[in-house]
Scaffold this motif. Structure first.
Motif, short mmCIF file in Angstrom:
data_model
loop_
_atom_site.label_atom_id
_atom_site.label_comp_id
_atom_site.label_asym_id
_atom_site.label_seq_id
_atom_site.Cartn_x
_atom_site.Cartn_y
_atom_site.Cartn_z
N UNK A 137 0.67 -0.74 0.18
CA UNK A 137 -0.09 0.12 0.11
C UNK A 137 1.36 1.49 0.16
N UNK A 138 0.90 2.48 -0.38
CA UNK A 138 1.08 3.91 -0.59
C UNK A 138 0.41 4.42 0.51
N UNK A 139 1.64 4.55 1.47
CA UNK A 139 1.16 5.66 2.60
C UNK A 139 0.61 6.97 2.33
N UNK A 140 -0.46 7.55 3.17
CA UNK A 140 0.28 9.41 2.27
C UNK A 140 1.64 9.75 3.62
N UNK A 141 2.64 10.38 2.67
CA UNK A 141 3.39 11.28 3.29
C UNK A 141 5.28 10.01 3.02
N UNK A 142 5.89 10.39 3.86
CA UNK A 142 6.89 9.39 4.17
C UNK A 142 7.32 9.46 5.95
N UNK A 143 8.37 8.34 5.99
CA UNK A 143 8.80 7.93 7.48
C UNK A 143 10.36 8.60 7.62
N UNK A 144 10.63 8.71 8.85
CA UNK A 144 12.16 8.79 8.05
C UNK A 144 12.95 7.69 8.15
N UNK A 145 13.96 7.94 7.61
CA UNK A 145 14.93 7.21 7.06
C UNK A 145 15.73 5.92 7.71
N UNK A 185 10.74 0.42 5.40
CA UNK A 185 11.03 1.31 5.86
C UNK A 185 11.55 2.62 5.23
N UNK A 186 12.94 1.65 4.14
CA UNK A 186 13.22 2.46 3.33
C UNK A 186 12.03 3.14 2.28
N UNK A 187 11.68 1.96 1.65
CA UNK A 187 10.70 2.39 0.89
C UNK A 187 9.24 3.63 0.97
N UNK A 188 8.97 3.41 2.71
CA UNK A 188 8.64 4.36 3.09
C UNK A 188 8.90 5.45 3.12
#
Length: 420
Positions: A10-18, A69-72
């Motif tokens: 799934x494509x979750x809005x926004x991005x998480x930290x690296x 996590x990288x993709x997010x």
């Protein structure tokens, strides 16, 4: 070589930290992507002579979590993995069971594919059998021999015309590698681990007992290829060095595997890459802990296996297997008990019930859901703290946070568990 189908992500809005991960070489958590928009991952694959056990599953799940996590975080991810489909343990098992080694390898690789698909592990873009790369590996061995990093050792039992074995000189240090940098082990320990993990420190004629095999000259009854080095087959460590470099370039962001690969496998692979590419093998070396069962580390050689296929055949929900493994820190050593799966089944039922109303309209804003997603991202980015991430979801359920479709997607995207 084909891998296995890619699960929906799934494509979750926004991005998480690296994410920052623990680097075995330095002993510190780092961001191994060094600010680039691309992350590269090489994980050592199976030697296909037996079923996928929980130790394998936990390792590939850990690096699946890193890739998620990288993709997010918005990074492009390139992932390569090998299958050591010609090696002594495989040949020994084939001989003992009366099965052609090629048939045994293919059957076990297919079983591995099925297990990875069931666990929703994102497959590598490059899934490479060693037997597909023998000529390229031989060219690398020839280069190392020409540069003085490789040398021949007299071999009396090779077949006529096959020549001698080729070894790597560990004392030929350079600016990117010195023996011991990745392992931080004393020499006595390295000698013991070499003998235990496929090395031959007692082999006569070597310059240093720790020198690893680059090329095994053909012996009677063993598979062999005619190459620029002579007739034979590759050593273990050079295989991963060449495949990682060819598919991803050096250095890769992360070289991953179980902690039993720290020495000699990753140490020697790093040395080979430094000599071949004049670059480090990886920015970070990341290792998973060992899983025990009945008081002893799960091991094919010991036979105390808990297999993914066995659990699935007994009716286990693959999501519960995944959740049971995620409930432990990837780098920890721990012991599997039957209650692990029972606890995961109960947790999964609770999560499913919580997510079943995700589409129901509510009058309250979704700020609590957004905060839950942010905490989930923080935990996964903190050295893949999946137990912490699982606790975040548990806390949201217990606090009555309304489960939104986006929150369901976030749990799926980061933990790989589809609920509802």
């Amino acid at each position: 070589m084909r891998s296995w189908p890619t699960p929906d992500l799934p494509d979750v809005p926004g991005n998480g930290p690296r994410p920052r991960v623990h680097d075995t070489a330095t002993g510190h958590p780092i961001d191994p992507t060094t600010g680039d928009d691309r992350a590269t991952l090489y994980v050592c694959g199976i030697t296909p002579y037996d079923a996928t056990h929980l130790g394998h599953a936990a390792t590939y799940l850990a690096f699946d979590t890193l890739g998620r996590a990288w993709r997010d975080a918005g990074l492009d991810v390139a992932y390569a993995q090998n299958a050591t489909d010609v090696d002594d343990p495989l040949l020994e098992r084939a001989t003992a069971t009366g099965v052609d080694w090629r048939d045994l390898a293919e059957s076990q690789i297919e079983l591995f594919r099925r297990d990875m698909e069931a666990l929703r592990i994102i497959p590598p873009e490059s899934y490479v059998a060693v037997t597909e790369e023998v000529e390229r590996i031989a060219e690398a061995v020839a280069h190392l021999e020409r540069s003085g990093h490789g040398y021949r050792v007299a071999t009396e039992d090779s077949i006529e015309g096959a020549g001698d074995d080729v070894y790597f000189d560990v004392q030929r240090a350079n600016e990117h590698w010195t023996l011991g940098d990745e392992s931080r082990l004393d020499r006595e320990t390295m000698l013991a681990l070499s003998a235990e993990r496929g090395g031959d420190p007692d082999r006569a004629g070597k310059r240093d007992p720790l020198d690893p095999l680059l090329w095994r000259a053909a012996r009677a009854g063993e598979p062999a290829w005619q190459t620029v080095v002579g007739e034979g087959r590759p050593g273990w460590h050079i295989e991963c060095s060449v495949i990682a470099g060819d598919r991803l370039g050096a250095p890769v962001s992360v070289q991953g595997g179980g902690s039993d690969l720290v020495f000699p496998h990753h140490e020697m692979s790093a040395g080979h890459t430094a000599a071949l590419a004049h670059a480090p093998l990886a920015n970070a070396y990341v290792h998973t802990g060992m899983i025990a069962y009945q008081g002893t580390k799960i091991s094919k050689s010991l036979g105390n296996l808990v297999t993914v296929r066995g659990l699935l055949d007994d009716g286990a929900d693959p999501r519960a297997i995944r959740l049971a493994l995620l409930s432990h820190r990837y780098s920890d050593d721990w012991e599997w008990f039957d209650t692990e799966l029972e606890s995961a089944v109960r947790r999964l039922a609770t999560w499913d019930a919580w997510a079943s109303v995700a589409d129901a309209p509510v009058d309250t804003p979704d700020t609590d859901a957004a905060a839950t997603i942010a905490r989930l991202r923080e935990r996964v980015a903190d050295d893949l703290d999946t137990p912490g991430a699982v606790a975040v979801v548990d806390s949201a359920v217990a606090a009555g946070v309304h489960c939104t479709p986006t929150l369901v997607d976030a749990v799926d995207a980061l933990l790989g568990v589809r609920i509802g």
